[in-house]
Design a protein around this motif. Structure first.
Motif, PDB file in Angstrom:
ATOM      1  N   GLU A 148      12.958   1.929  17.263  1.00 31.96           N
ATOM      2  CA  GLU A 148      12.457   1.993  18.638  1.00 31.96           C
ATOM      3  C   GLU A 148      11.020   2.500  18.656  1.00 31.96           C
ATOM      4  O   GLU A 148      10.626   3.272  19.524  1.00 31.96           O
ATOM      5  CB  GLU A 148      13.366   2.878  19.504  1.00 31.96           C
ATOM      6  CG  GLU A 148      14.811   2.406  19.539  1.00 31.96           C
ATOM      7  CD  GLU A 148      15.756   3.419  20.172  1.00 31.96           C
ATOM      8  OE1 GLU A 148      15.271   4.310  20.889  1.00 31.96           O
ATOM      9  OE2 GLU A 148      16.957   3.300  19.935  1.00 31.96           O
ATOM     10  N   VAL A 149      10.231   2.067  17.657  1.00 35.48           N
ATOM     11  CA  VAL A 149       8.864   2.564  17.523  1.00 35.48           C
ATOM     12  C   VAL A 149       7.858   1.499  17.947  1.00 35.48           C
ATOM     13  O   VAL A 149       8.015   0.325  17.635  1.00 35.48           O
ATOM     14  CB  VAL A 149       8.602   3.056  16.078  1.00 35.48           C
ATOM     15  CG1 VAL A 149       8.697   1.939  15.082  1.00 35.48           C
ATOM     16  CG2 VAL A 149       7.274   3.753  15.969  1.00 35.48           C
ATOM     17  N   THR A 150       6.873   1.933  18.693  1.00 33.15           N
ATOM     18  CA  THR A 150       5.728   1.121  19.093  1.00 33.15           C
ATOM     19  C   THR A 150       4.489   1.923  18.689  1.00 33.15           C
ATOM     20  O   THR A 150       4.608   3.106  18.354  1.00 33.15           O
ATOM     21  CB  THR A 150       5.715   0.887  20.619  1.00 33.15           C
ATOM     22  OG1 THR A 150       5.568   2.159  21.275  1.00 33.15           O
ATOM     23  CG2 THR A 150       6.991   0.204  21.107  1.00 33.15           C
ATOM     24  N   PRO A 151       3.313   1.326  18.723  1.00 38.83           N
ATOM     25  CA  PRO A 151       2.118   2.118  18.391  1.00 38.83           C
ATOM     26  C   PRO A 151       1.958   3.376  19.250  1.00 38.83           C
ATOM     27  O   PRO A 151       1.648   4.445  18.730  1.00 38.83           O
ATOM     28  CB  PRO A 151       0.971   1.137  18.612  1.00 38.83           C
ATOM     29  CG  PRO A 151       1.576  -0.203  18.336  1.00 38.83           C
ATOM     30  CD  PRO A 151       2.977  -0.107  18.880  1.00 38.83           C
ATOM     31  N   THR A 152       2.206   3.271  20.536  1.00 35.01           N
ATOM     32  CA  THR A 152       2.088   4.441  21.408  1.00 35.01           C
ATOM     33  C   THR A 152       3.116   5.501  21.047  1.00 35.01           C
ATOM     34  O   THR A 152       2.797   6.691  20.950  1.00 35.01           O
ATOM     35  CB  THR A 152       2.254   4.027  22.887  1.00 35.01           C
ATOM     36  OG1 THR A 152       1.268   3.054  23.196  1.00 35.01           O
ATOM     37  CG2 THR A 152       2.123   5.215  23.811  1.00 35.01           C
ATOM     38  N   LYS A 153       4.358   5.080  20.824  1.00 34.31           N
ATOM     39  CA  LYS A 153       5.413   6.024  20.453  1.00 34.31           C
ATOM     40  C   LYS A 153       5.133   6.667  19.093  1.00 34.31           C
ATOM     41  O   LYS A 153       5.426   7.844  18.888  1.00 34.31           O
ATOM     42  CB  LYS A 153       6.772   5.335  20.427  1.00 34.31           C
ATOM     43  CG  LYS A 153       7.310   5.007  21.798  1.00 34.31           C
ATOM     44  CD  LYS A 153       8.678   4.353  21.675  1.00 34.31           C
ATOM     45  CE  LYS A 153       9.275   4.047  23.028  1.00 34.31           C
ATOM     46  NZ  LYS A 153      10.629   3.465  22.887  1.00 34.31           N
ATOM     47  N   LEU A 171       4.663   2.039  11.424  1.00 35.83           N
ATOM     48  CA  LEU A 171       4.454   0.760  12.107  1.00 35.83           C
ATOM     49  C   LEU A 171       4.645  -0.441  11.184  1.00 35.83           C
ATOM     50  O   LEU A 171       4.852  -1.550  11.653  1.00 35.83           O
ATOM     51  CB  LEU A 171       3.059   0.730  12.744  1.00 35.83           C
ATOM     52  CG  LEU A 171       2.860   1.745  13.878  1.00 35.83           C
ATOM     53  CD1 LEU A 171       1.420   1.766  14.340  1.00 35.83           C
ATOM     54  CD2 LEU A 171       3.809   1.453  15.031  1.00 35.83           C
ATOM     55  N   THR A 183      11.756   7.854  20.089  1.00 29.43           N
ATOM     56  CA  THR A 183      12.108   7.197  18.827  1.00 29.43           C
ATOM     57  C   THR A 183      13.420   7.790  18.317  1.00 29.43           C
ATOM     58  O   THR A 183      13.936   8.771  18.859  1.00 29.43           O
ATOM     59  CB  THR A 183      11.008   7.405  17.768  1.00 29.43           C
ATOM     60  OG1 THR A 183      10.809   8.806  17.558  1.00 29.43           O
ATOM     61  CG2 THR A 183       9.710   6.754  18.202  1.00 29.43           C
TER      62      THR A 183
END
Length: 145
Positions: free
Chosen positions: A83-88, A66, A125
């Motif tokens: 393509e990373v988010t906290p959920t991913k 992150l 991701t």
């Protein structure tokens, strides 16, 4: 950005395993002293140690992914998670815990149309080559003019 090659990603995984050994050793050392020096391989302490090491691994990966999409091994091998988010990132970690040690993720990458690991495909991701120029390295030894 181009997807990172499979050989590059496997090399990064080997490097990451060496780093995780050191992280687990340090976490175990901390746990040993926090538990008063008792035998942490017996009874409920064993399970507590396993959970603690898993939480430390999760913190390491989530923080790195992150903050910039790269762990130390990924930086060394010029790979970036996009393509990373906290959920991913959380999904990717938990899928990795299941599919990487069993080899399923690697087997999946051999047959995937984009050569993605299963844990990346499921979490949404992607690992890309993060070289200086943004293009994959060439095998040519000629220097630019």
């Amino acid at each position: 950005m181009p997807t990172a090659g499979l050989a590059r990603r496997l090399a990064a995984m080997v490097y990451e395993a060496l780093l995780l050994f050191a992280v687990a050793f340090f976490a175990g050392w901390l746990f040993f002293f926090a538990s008063g020096g008792r035998d942490a391989t017996a009874g409920w302490l064993r399970h507590a140690l396993q959970i603690f090491v898993l939480v430390v691994f999760a913190a390491y990966f989530l923080w790195c992914w992150l903050r910039g999409g790269q762990t130390l091994a990924m930086k060394a091998w010029k790979i970036r998670l996009v393509e990373v988010t906290p959920t991913k990132a959380i999904l990717r970690f938990f899928y990795s815990v299941i599919f990487v040690p069993t080899g399923i993720s690697l087997l999946w990458a051999l047959f995937d149309k984009d050569r993605q690991f299963l844990h990346d495909r499921l979490s949404g991701t992607r690992l890309v080559y993060a070289g200086v120029s943004g293009a994959p390295p060439t095998t040519s030894s000629a220097s630019p003019p």
